[in-house]
Design a protein around this motif. Structure first.
Motif, PDB file in Angstrom:
ATOM      1  N   ARG A 269       0.835  -1.204   0.000  1.00  0.00           N
ATOM      2  CA  ARG A 269       0.000   0.000   0.000  1.00  0.00           C
ATOM      3  C   ARG A 269       0.869   1.252   0.000  1.00  0.00           C
ATOM      4  NH1 ARG A 269      -4.225   1.506   4.920  1.00  0.00           N
ATOM      5  NH2 ARG A 269      -4.802   3.588   4.222  1.00  0.00           N
ATOM      6  N   GLN A 270       1.838   1.309   0.914  1.00  0.00           N
ATOM      7  CA  GLN A 270       2.715   2.474   0.971  1.00  0.00           C
ATOM      8  C   GLN A 270       3.644   2.504  -0.233  1.00  0.00           C
ATOM      9  OE1 GLN A 270       4.963   2.912   4.612  1.00  0.00           O
ATOM     10  NE2 GLN A 270       5.457   5.043   4.151  1.00  0.00           N
ATOM     11  N   MET A 271       4.121   1.344  -0.658  1.00  0.00           N
ATOM     12  CA  MET A 271       5.001   1.288  -1.813  1.00  0.00           C
ATOM     13  C   MET A 271       4.327   1.881  -3.038  1.00  0.00           C
ATOM     14  SD  MET A 271       5.595  -0.455  -4.876  1.00  0.00           S
ATOM     15  CE  MET A 271       4.567  -1.902  -4.707  1.00  0.00           C
ATOM     16  N   ARG A 272       3.062   1.514  -3.287  1.00  0.00           N
ATOM     17  CA  ARG A 272       2.368   2.030  -4.468  1.00  0.00           C
ATOM     18  C   ARG A 272       2.232   3.544  -4.414  1.00  0.00           C
ATOM     19  NH1 ARG A 272      -1.156  -2.595  -4.079  1.00  0.00           N
ATOM     20  NH2 ARG A 272      -2.653  -1.323  -2.941  1.00  0.00           N
ATOM     21  N   SER A 273       1.909   4.076  -3.228  1.00  0.00           N
ATOM     22  CA  SER A 273       1.738   5.515  -3.087  1.00  0.00           C
ATOM     23  C   SER A 273       3.033   6.257  -3.393  1.00  0.00           C
ATOM     24  CB  SER A 273       1.263   5.852  -1.668  1.00  0.00           C
ATOM     25  OG  SER A 273       1.212   7.249  -1.457  1.00  0.00           O
ATOM     26  N   LEU A 279       7.197   8.177 -10.038  1.00  0.00           N
ATOM     27  CA  LEU A 279       7.060   8.003 -11.479  1.00  0.00           C
ATOM     28  C   LEU A 279       6.369   9.201 -12.127  1.00  0.00           C
ATOM     29  CD1 LEU A 279       6.078   4.218 -11.754  1.00  0.00           C
ATOM     30  CD2 LEU A 279       8.309   5.265 -12.164  1.00  0.00           C
ATOM     31  N   GLU A 280       5.446   9.823 -11.404  1.00  0.00           N
ATOM     32  CA  GLU A 280       4.695  10.942 -11.983  1.00  0.00           C
ATOM     33  C   GLU A 280       5.426  12.273 -11.873  1.00  0.00           C
ATOM     34  OE1 GLU A 280       0.938  10.928 -10.017  1.00  0.00           O
ATOM     35  OE2 GLU A 280       0.370   8.944 -10.804  1.00  0.00           O
ATOM     36  N   THR A 281       6.080  12.519 -10.724  1.00  0.00           N
ATOM     37  CA  THR A 281       6.667  13.845 -10.490  1.00  0.00           C
ATOM     38  C   THR A 281       8.137  13.820 -10.107  1.00  0.00           C
ATOM     39  OG1 THR A 281       6.122  13.916  -8.113  1.00  0.00           O
ATOM     40  CG2 THR A 281       4.408  14.616  -9.671  1.00  0.00           C
ATOM     41  N   GLY A 282       8.663  12.658  -9.737  1.00  0.00           N
ATOM     42  CA  GLY A 282      10.046  12.574  -9.290  1.00  0.00           C
ATOM     43  C   GLY A 282      10.241  12.925  -7.831  1.00  0.00           C
TER      44      GLY A 282
END
Length: 378
Positions: A269-273, A279-282
């Motif tokens: 759960r935390q890993m995905r967040s 990946l989206e903003t760096g």
């Protein structure tokens, strides 16, 4: 009445490895009042999250229905998604594990595995079939101890791991750790989920980009599957071969002891967040409640319980806007028990910015609920 909880001092270690084989006596250890810590030892290849770090896979490829199930099939399924990571710097080297999360060559590992390479140095990723590739740090977050690497000239035949929802785990469920402990590549170990929502602070705080000390606090999965130096950044998978956590630290009896059956993994759960944000903003934003807290004992329905006691409330923060007050005792968040300041911090850090949470609190001896929308930490 505010009562400080007596702390149990344990030696805790992260489980990164060194570039060359070493004995456990050379591992770095730290005595902390918590449940995790820092380790050094050889690298560990591991399994990785699904082709999209934001969506759990729907169809498991292999099933090991119980601890007595077909773990060999699970191991075979997960192995191609496991990599070993070698870090070479002018000051020396280190090693650990990583998990392939997509076909574009993104690999999740622990921040502490690659921290030495963020200011120069070389990172090498070795696949399960022994092919070796250079990699760079796409983004790293020391507060969650997670990082994302990008394999240079990634091959087209990468096998991303499938990701399960760690919220579905139950205590007693069988799990498998995959990695390269002490340089022993392709090692798998099995055990069970020993505990959930275990608040863990690992290693010493490191200065953040702003210069502030940034302690690592996670709401961890505790497992009896053997995790040793070199397992850091590797996969903890369920009986279906799906990723439920990223192995990160162990509890130890002393600086020279190895696995004692208490290991910890960062939840999927935390890993995905964290990974989605990188990946989206760096960069990564962390949720913020806006209170100072300590361990207290409160009385609820005639019984005394440990809680996170509100010592102060930040002006204009989420807690202030929800009318949390100094002296409140926080017992639960979204029906998940809170029994200490560290427990509350771990629960908050696991949740994304903007999440609306319900806090069970005690104020002046009366139980009540407070709804708070978590903001981005300043």
């Amino acid at each position: 009445m505010r009562i400080t909880r007596p702390s149990t001092i344990r030696t805790i270690r992260r489980v990164r490895g060194t570039a060359a084989p070493v004995v456990l006596a050379s591992c770095v250890a730290l005595a902390l009042a918590g449940c995790t810590g820092a380790d050094t030892g050889p690298a560990a290849p591991d399994a990785s999250p699904a082709s999209s770090a934001s969506e759990p896979a729907s169809e498991p490829a292999a099933v090991a229905a119980s601890a007595g199930g077909d773990w060999s099939a699970t191991a075979a399924q997960v192995a191609p998604s496991v990599v070993s990571i070698s870090v070479r710097t002018s000051q020396g080297g280190g090693a650990g594990s990583g998990v392939i999360i997509d076909e574009q060559g993104h690999v999740v590992t622990n921040h502490h595995v690659i921290a030495g390479a963020t200011e120069g140095g070389q990172i090498l990723v070795t696949l399960a079939d022994e092919r070796v590739f250079e990699a760079s740090v796409l983004g790293s977050d020391q507060a969650s101890d997670l990082a994302v690497l990008e394999i240079a000239d990634a091959p087209a035949d990468l096998t991303p791991i499938e990701v399960a929802d760690s919220d579905e785990l139950v205590v007693g469920e069988p799990v498998m750790a995959v990695g390269n402990p002490l340089g022993l590549s392709g090692t798998v170990t099995t055990g069970i989920v020993s505990a959930l929502d275990r608040p863990v602070t690992a290693g010493s705080a490191e200065p953040s980009a702003s210069g502030a000390q940034e302690p690592v606090v996670t709401n961890a999965i505790q497992t009896s599957a053997a995790i040793n130096p070199g397992n850091s950044g590797g996969a903890l998978v369920d009986a279906n071969g799906q990723l439920v956590g990223i192995n990160s630290s162990i509890a130890a009896l002393g600086p020279e002891s190895g696995n004692i059956g208490i290991g910890f993994a960062i939840t999927s759960r935390q890993m995905r967040s964290v990974v989605d944000q990188i990946l989206e903003t760096g960069t990564v934003q962390h949720a913020y409640l806006g209170v100072g807290v300590g361990d207290v004992i409160v009385e609820v329905d005639g019984a005394q319980r440990w809680a996170a006691g509100v010592a102060n409330v930040a002006p204009d923060g989420p807690a202030a806007q929800a009318d949390l007050q100094e002296g409140d005792g926080i017992l639960a968040i979204d029906d998940e028990a809170v029994d200490s300041a560290l427990s509350l911090i771990a629960q908050i850090r696991e949740r994304p910015v903007g999440t609306e949470v319900t806090l069970d609190i005690v104020r002046d001896g009366e139980a009540q609920e407070v709804t708070v929308t978590l903001a981005a930490r300043p």
